[in-house]
Design an enzyme around this catalytic site. Structure first.
Site, short mmCIF file in Angstrom:
data_model
loop_
_atom_site.label_atom_id
_atom_site.label_comp_id
_atom_site.label_asym_id
_atom_site.label_seq_id
_atom_site.Cartn_x
_atom_site.Cartn_y
_atom_site.Cartn_z
CB SER A 1 133.44 60.73 117.95
OG SER A 1 132.69 59.60 117.61
CE LYS B 1 126.35 57.62 126.08
NZ LYS B 1 126.98 56.36 126.46
CG ASN C 1 123.74 54.60 122.69
OD1 ASN C 1 122.62 54.16 122.43
ND2 ASN C 1 124.83 53.96 122.37
CG ASP D 1 126.59 52.64 125.25
OD1 ASP D 1 127.15 52.72 124.14
OD2 ASP D 1 126.33 53.65 125.95
N GLY E 1 132.34 48.16 139.04
CA GLY E 1 131.93 49.51 138.66
C GLY E 1 130.42 49.61 138.55
CB ALA E 2 127.88 51.04 140.04
N GLY E 3 129.00 52.79 137.00
CA GLY E 3 128.77 54.03 136.26
C GLY E 3 127.96 53.78 135.00
CB ALA F 1 130.49 51.49 130.76
CB VAL G 1 134.28 48.67 129.33
CG1 VAL G 1 133.08 47.86 129.71
CG2 VAL G 1 134.86 49.37 130.53
N GLY H 1 137.28 46.23 125.10
CA GLY H 1 136.11 47.05 124.78
C GLY H 1 135.99 47.49 123.33
P1 NAP Z 1 131.63 56.49 134.93
O1 NAP Z 1 130.19 56.65 134.66
O2 NAP Z 1 132.42 57.60 135.51
O3 NAP Z 1 131.78 55.21 135.95
C1 NAP Z 1 133.04 54.74 136.37
C2 NAP Z 1 132.86 53.65 137.43
O4 NAP Z 1 134.16 53.17 137.79
C3 NAP Z 1 132.21 54.14 138.71
O5 NAP Z 1 131.53 53.09 139.33
C4 NAP Z 1 133.44 54.55 139.52
O6 NAP Z 1 133.22 54.57 140.91
C5 NAP Z 1 134.39 53.43 139.17
N1 NAP Z 1 135.79 53.82 139.39
C6 NAP Z 1 136.42 54.92 138.88
N2 NAP Z 1 137.71 54.95 139.27
C7 NAP Z 1 137.89 53.84 140.07
C8 NAP Z 1 138.99 53.33 140.78
N3 NAP Z 1 140.20 53.92 140.76
N4 NAP Z 1 138.82 52.17 141.48
C9 NAP Z 1 137.63 51.55 141.51
N5 NAP Z 1 136.53 52.01 140.84
C10 NAP Z 1 136.66 53.13 140.13
O7 NAP Z 1 132.41 56.02 133.63
P2 NAP Z 1 131.85 55.13 132.40
O8 NAP Z 1 131.28 56.03 131.36
O9 NAP Z 1 131.02 54.02 132.94
O10 NAP Z 1 133.23 54.58 131.79
C11 NAP Z 1 133.97 53.58 132.48
C12 NAP Z 1 135.04 53.01 131.52
O11 NAP Z 1 134.39 52.40 130.41
C13 NAP Z 1 135.98 54.08 130.90
O12 NAP Z 1 137.27 53.52 130.84
C14 NAP Z 1 135.41 54.29 129.52
O13 NAP Z 1 136.39 54.71 128.59
C15 NAP Z 1 134.93 52.88 129.20
N6 NAP Z 1 133.84 52.83 128.18
C16 NAP Z 1 134.03 52.03 127.09
C17 NAP Z 1 133.02 51.91 126.14
C18 NAP Z 1 133.24 51.03 124.92
O14 NAP Z 1 132.48 51.15 123.96
N7 NAP Z 1 134.20 50.14 124.94
C19 NAP Z 1 131.81 52.61 126.31
C20 NAP Z 1 131.65 53.41 127.46
C21 NAP Z 1 132.67 53.51 128.39
P3 NAP Z 1 133.24 55.97 141.70
O15 NAP Z 1 131.90 56.56 141.49
O16 NAP Z 1 133.50 55.57 143.09
O17 NAP Z 1 134.33 56.82 141.11
#
Ligand code: NAP
Length: 296
Positions: free
Chosen positions: A22, A73, A94, A109, A133-135, A137, A242, A265
């Site tokens: 980190s 989290k 967070n 975030d 996306g719907a994870g 972030a 992001v 991001g």
């Molecule tokens: P997460 O909870 O795993 O969510 C990922 C999302 O992307 C889900 O909706 C997932 O869908 C989708 N996805 C994954 N692979 C895919 C693909 N090949 N095609 C289409 N959709 C896809 O992850 P997260 O924590 O939200 O992180 C997502 C990104 O944000 C990462 O790159 C992370 O490093 C970045 N991030 C950046 C910050 C910042 O401060 N800049 C903070 C947090 C996260 P499925 O469920 O179908 O896989």
């Protein structure tokens, strides 16, 4: 900028697993030194099994607060005395502030993302967003955007793992905020084009385009994009990603070529930390110095 640990030094830090990579300790410790605050920020490897015990010790020892990263989290929420509106809606915390033995959870975030968008000249009030996306972030960006006044959010996600979570997010936003939200399948290119054409901002919150490691272990820049390469973008649209490694994903390069304003991001990461710092100390993080030291 001399610094000594004293009998008065207060502590806090990052709880999660893994945490050793980190950048947060560098950001916060530099800020404490620059402002002359007698505080330290450390990293602690804590899995959800040990979280309750750790939080209880942190509370008893009078920490100023702490951050949480994966996988803690959501798991931290039952151990807190109060939870802010955005963290409750996002369903994840967070940042925790400890004051007089009372623990309050926040989620910074989404704030970090929207602060970085504002810095690029994008104001969310009354505007429409397409969100890929719907994870974790995406949830934070959608909820904070809705609370900050977005009028419309189109979420596009794969019809796989996180589809049900996406459905819950859409109904929560529609129920709890004045923003309208809908969900479509990311594989439906016609729908994707329609939603993007009707939006003021397009945000990628999937990992598509992130740098990985090749078979030889060396960093490898991905040329992948979460939208078809030939999809038209209006030059009036903002495009945010992001991802911060690489700084310019293939999506951002395409958007720049089409005349859009873009941002990655990096500042989301900076400003989520800046907000946490302000919640703990009541002082503004010296973001210019932090950015120069660790983000340039
Ligand atoms: P997460 O909870 O795993 O969510 C990922 C999302 O992307 C889900 O909706 C997932 O869908 C989708 N996805 C994954 N692979 C895919 C693909 N090949 N095609 C289409 N959709 C896809 O992850 P997260 O924590 O939200 O992180 C997502 C990104 O944000 C990462 O790159 C992370 O490093 C970045 N991030 C950046 C910050 C910042 O401060 N800049 C903070 C947090 C996260 P499925 O469920 O179908 O896989």
């Amino acid at each position: 900028m001399d610094f000594q640990i004293t009998g008065q030094t207060r502590f806090g830090g990052l709880l999660g697993s893994p945490v050793r990579h980190s950048i947060s300790p560098m950001m916060h410790n530099l800020s404490f030194r620059l402002l002359g605050l007698d505080c330290v920020y450390l990293c602690f490897e804590v899995t959800p099994q040990k979280l309750g015990q750790t939080v209880s010790v942190f509370r008893d020892l009078g920490c100023y607060g702490f951050n949480l990263t994966m996988p803690d989290k959501k798991a931290v929420m039952p151990y807190l005395d109060a939870i802010s509106q955005e963290a409750e809606l996002i369903g994840a915390v967070n940042t925790v502030v400890c004051r007089d033995g009372r623990l309050t959870g926040y989620n910074t975030d989404g704030y970090g993302f929207w602060e970085s968008a504002r810095q690029e000249g994008f104001q969310p009030e009354g505007r429409g967003m397409t969100l890929l996306g719907a994870g974790g972030a995406a949830g934070a960006i959608a909820v904070q955007g809705a609370l900050d006044g977005l009028s419309q959010i189109h979420i596009l996600n794969r019809h796989t793992r996180s589809w049900e979570a996406a459905e819950r997010l859409v109904s929560l936003i529609s129920r709890e905020t004045s923003c309208r939200a809908d969900l479509s399948d990311l594989a439906d290119e016609g729908m994707l084009a329609e939603k993007i054409a009707g939006s003021d901002i397009l945000v990628n919150a999937t990992p598509v385009g992130m740098a990985g490691r090749g078979d030889d272990g060396k960093p490898e820049i991905s040329g992948e994009m979460p939208v078809p390469a030939d999809m038209a973008f209006s030059p009036d649209m903002w495009v945010g990603d992001v991802i911060y490694h690489p700084r310019r994903t293939a999506l951002l390069q395409k958007a720049e070529q089409e005349g859009c304003r873009t941002f990655n991001g990096m500042k989301m990461l900076l400003y989520q930390g800046a907000k946490a710092f302000e919640l703990w100390t009541g002082q503004r993080m010296p973001v210019e110095e932090v950015q120069k030291a660790f983000f340039s």
